[in-house]
Design a protein around this motif. Structure first.
Motif, mmCIF file in Angstrom:
data_model
loop_
_atom_site.group_PDB
_atom_site.id
_atom_site.type_symbol
_atom_site.label_atom_id
_atom_site.label_comp_id
_atom_site.label_asym_id
_atom_site.label_seq_id
_atom_site.Cartn_x
_atom_site.Cartn_y
_atom_site.Cartn_z
ATOM 1 N N VAL A 85 98.761 15.890 32.079
ATOM 2 C CA VAL A 85 98.923 16.947 32.395
ATOM 3 C C VAL A 85 98.769 18.497 31.784
ATOM 4 O O VAL A 85 98.951 18.871 31.124
ATOM 5 N N ASN A 86 98.798 19.390 32.916
ATOM 6 C CA ASN A 86 98.816 20.875 32.242
ATOM 7 C C ASN A 86 99.599 20.879 31.510
ATOM 8 O O ASN A 86 100.580 20.433 31.509
ATOM 9 N N GLY A 87 99.504 21.499 30.099
ATOM 10 C CA GLY A 87 100.824 22.576 29.375
ATOM 11 C C GLY A 87 100.792 21.487 28.116
ATOM 12 O O GLY A 87 101.678 21.745 26.995
ATOM 13 N N VAL A 88 100.369 20.253 28.678
ATOM 14 C CA VAL A 88 100.688 19.102 27.452
ATOM 15 C C VAL A 88 100.327 19.616 25.860
ATOM 16 O O VAL A 88 100.563 18.763 24.701
ATOM 17 N N GLY A 89 99.335 20.492 25.566
ATOM 18 C CA GLY A 89 98.472 20.493 24.502
ATOM 19 C C GLY A 89 97.005 19.922 24.800
ATOM 20 O O GLY A 89 97.043 19.676 24.127
ATOM 21 N N LYS A 90 96.571 19.520 25.691
ATOM 22 C CA LYS A 90 95.250 18.446 25.910
ATOM 23 C C LYS A 90 94.106 19.215 24.979
ATOM 24 O O LYS A 90 93.706 18.923 24.302
ATOM 25 N N THR A 91 93.832 20.157 25.930
ATOM 26 C CA THR A 91 92.437 21.059 25.057
ATOM 27 C C THR A 91 92.996 21.726 23.900
ATOM 28 O O THR A 91 91.239 21.754 23.084
ATOM 29 N N THR A 92 94.201 21.968 23.917
ATOM 30 C CA THR A 92 94.404 22.218 21.756
ATOM 31 C C THR A 92 93.608 20.666 21.184
ATOM 32 O O THR A 92 93.236 21.082 19.723
ATOM 33 N N ARG A 150 89.991 24.480 36.161
ATOM 34 C CA ARG A 150 90.361 26.131 36.172
ATOM 35 C C ARG A 150 89.565 26.109 34.882
ATOM 36 O O ARG A 150 88.808 26.014 33.853
ATOM 37 N N THR A 196 102.021 15.209 20.866
ATOM 38 C CA THR A 196 101.958 16.819 20.640
ATOM 39 C C THR A 196 103.665 17.177 20.636
ATOM 40 O O THR A 196 104.425 16.901 21.171
ATOM 41 N N ASP A 254 106.791 18.825 16.090
ATOM 42 C CA ASP A 254 107.375 20.388 15.228
ATOM 43 C C ASP A 254 107.892 20.963 16.252
ATOM 44 O O ASP A 254 108.300 21.254 17.209
ATOM 45 N N GLY A 285 100.343 15.541 17.107
ATOM 46 C CA GLY A 285 100.447 17.316 16.561
ATOM 47 C C GLY A 285 102.265 17.604 15.842
ATOM 48 O O GLY A 285 102.407 17.325 16.355
ATOM 49 N N GLU A 291 100.238 24.917 15.567
ATOM 50 C CA GLU A 291 98.911 25.096 16.415
ATOM 51 C C GLU A 291 98.273 25.030 15.299
ATOM 52 O O GLU A 291 96.954 25.378 16.544
HETATM 53 P P1 GDP Z 1 96.653 21.872 28.074
HETATM 54 O O1 GDP Z 1 96.993 22.603 28.994
HETATM 55 O O2 GDP Z 1 97.233 20.688 28.469
HETATM 56 O O3 GDP Z 1 95.777 22.060 27.918
HETATM 57 O O4 GDP Z 1 97.358 22.932 26.601
HETATM 58 P P2 GDP Z 1 97.376 23.796 25.639
HETATM 59 O O5 GDP Z 1 96.137 22.808 24.726
HETATM 60 O O6 GDP Z 1 96.718 24.708 26.517
HETATM 61 O O7 GDP Z 1 98.222 23.620 25.007
HETATM 62 C C1 GDP Z 1 99.168 24.230 25.701
HETATM 63 C C2 GDP Z 1 99.912 24.844 24.188
HETATM 64 O O8 GDP Z 1 101.183 24.136 23.680
HETATM 65 C C3 GDP Z 1 99.553 26.501 23.624
HETATM 66 O O9 GDP Z 1 100.583 27.457 23.361
HETATM 67 C C4 GDP Z 1 99.061 25.481 22.410
HETATM 68 O O10 GDP Z 1 99.244 25.766 21.079
HETATM 69 C C5 GDP Z 1 100.564 24.101 21.691
HETATM 70 N N1 GDP Z 1 100.425 23.227 21.254
HETATM 71 C C6 GDP Z 1 99.585 22.820 21.747
HETATM 72 N N2 GDP Z 1 100.300 21.297 20.508
HETATM 73 C C7 GDP Z 1 101.139 21.819 19.384
HETATM 74 C C8 GDP Z 1 101.459 21.673 18.661
HETATM 75 O O11 GDP Z 1 101.105 19.608 17.765
HETATM 76 N N3 GDP Z 1 102.533 21.357 18.153
HETATM 77 C C9 GDP Z 1 102.690 22.984 18.432
HETATM 78 N N4 GDP Z 1 104.220 23.925 17.856
HETATM 79 N N5 GDP Z 1 102.026 23.495 19.701
HETATM 80 C C10 GDP Z 1 101.531 22.418 20.531
#
Ligand code: GDP
Length: 298
Positions: A106-113, A138, A251, A254, A277, A280
């Motif tokens: 889901v959005n915000g979990v850190g998928k793209t990153t 999006r 993710t 930390d 994860g 960042e």
């Molecule tokens: P998506 O909406 O699932 O694609 O989420 P994003 O990849 O955009 O990540 C959302 C936020 O979580 C971003 O600010 C990332 O930098 C942060 N993030 C992702 N993985 C980690 C992690 O392992 N540690 C920390 N501290 N932040 C993370």
């Protein structure tokens, strides 16, 4: 390992420090000790079922090995946790190439990153990696994935916002074949609030892969945010109903005290934890190592 240990400081504070404090004034291994340990684990997001299993195994080991010194309990506990995690871990390195990875969450979990970091990690290991921006829901998701592709120095295939995700995957497969890519990683929208759509979307993507890329080794990864603790476990169960998930990426370990949820997830879902994860930065997605994880929290 230092990075892992540092990232898991807060989790370590709730598990390790409490166990140390408890054992430091415990003189005998008795019912009260088991109950206190149980409470520490449950309040550290290890979950009730998993905690029960751990304590049960601890009782068995104490009996079998005739342990009577409470100081030795910690080592046993660590072993039990490492064993539970070990049953459920698997490398992100593909068993064969070419490989195609689908990533949901889901959005915000850190998928793209995580996809960006995973691409970087696999590239460092010598694989030729390509990304497919099949989260077309999006525009920001496409842009963000592109930033990560540049950062990790890998190719990306994308269409416009709103395009058919399966068409993106189709194009990406053709490009991957032409450019002799080893691992194609596909981002997907993963909107869990509409299960029917998500299921349909994944089915279409999978159909394209089956048809166009039969030779590829296939895996589906689910990304979960560890800071949500036991909620991450529930989210995983929902995803398992719609997707054939066979790898987990956890993710944001930390800065959370809820790292115990990793043990709970590994134990309850029977899906390997593949990467975690711990920050960042581009290098902050590590392959999951059960023994090191147990060492870092206890
Ligand atoms: P998506 O909406 O699932 O694609 O989420 P994003 O990849 O955009 O990540 C959302 C936020 O979580 C971003 O600010 C990332 O930098 C942060 N993030 C992702 N993985 C980690 C992690 O392992 N540690 C920390 N501290 N932040 C993370």
């Amino acid at each position: 390992f230092e990075k892992l240990k540092q990232g898991l400081t807060k989790t370590r504070n709730v598990i390790n420090d409490k166990v140390d404090a408890l054992l430091s004034f415990t003189k005998t291994i008795d019912e009260e000790l088991y109950e206190e340990l149980e409470e520490i684990l449950i309040t550290s997001d290890v979950g009730v079922n998993t905690t029960m299993k751990i304590i049960e195994q601890l009782r068995k080991k104490v009996k079998e090995n005739r342990v009577d010194d409470p100081a030795k309990v910690k080592e046993l506990l660590k072993q039990i946790i490492a064993d539970i995690l070990d049953n459920e871990s698997e490398s992100v390195i593909p068993k064969s190439i070419p490989a195609v990875y689908i990533v949901v969450g889901v959005n915000g979990v850190g998928k793209t990153t995580s996809i960006g970091k995973m691409a970087h990690y696999l590239k460092q290991k010598g694989y030729k990696v390509m990304l497919a921006a099949a989260d077309t829901f999006r525009a920001a998701a496409i842009d963000q994935l592109e930033v990560w592709a540049r950062r990790s120095g890998v190719d990306i295939i994308k269409h416009q916002e709103g395009a058919d995700p399966a068409a993106v995957v189709f194009d990406a497969i053709q490009a991957a074949k032409a450019r002799k890519v080893d691992i194609l990683i596909c981002d997907t929208a993963g909107r869990l609030h509409n299960k029917k759509n998500l299921m349909e979307e994944l089915r279409k993507i999978n159909r394209i892969i089956e048809r166009e890329y039969q030779e590829a080794y296939k895996r589906t990864f689910l990304v979960l945010d560890a800071t949500t603790g036991q909620n991450a476990l529930n989210q995983a169960k929902e995803f398992m109903n719609v997707a054939n998930v066979n790898g987990l990426i956890l993710t944001k370990l930390d800065g959370t005290a809820k790292g115990g949820v990793v043990i709970s997830i590994a134990n309850e879902l029977n899906i390997p934890v593949t990467m975690i994860g711990v920050g960042e930065g581009i290098d902050d997605l590590q392959e999951f190592n059960p023994k090191e994880f147990a060492d870092a929290i206890l």
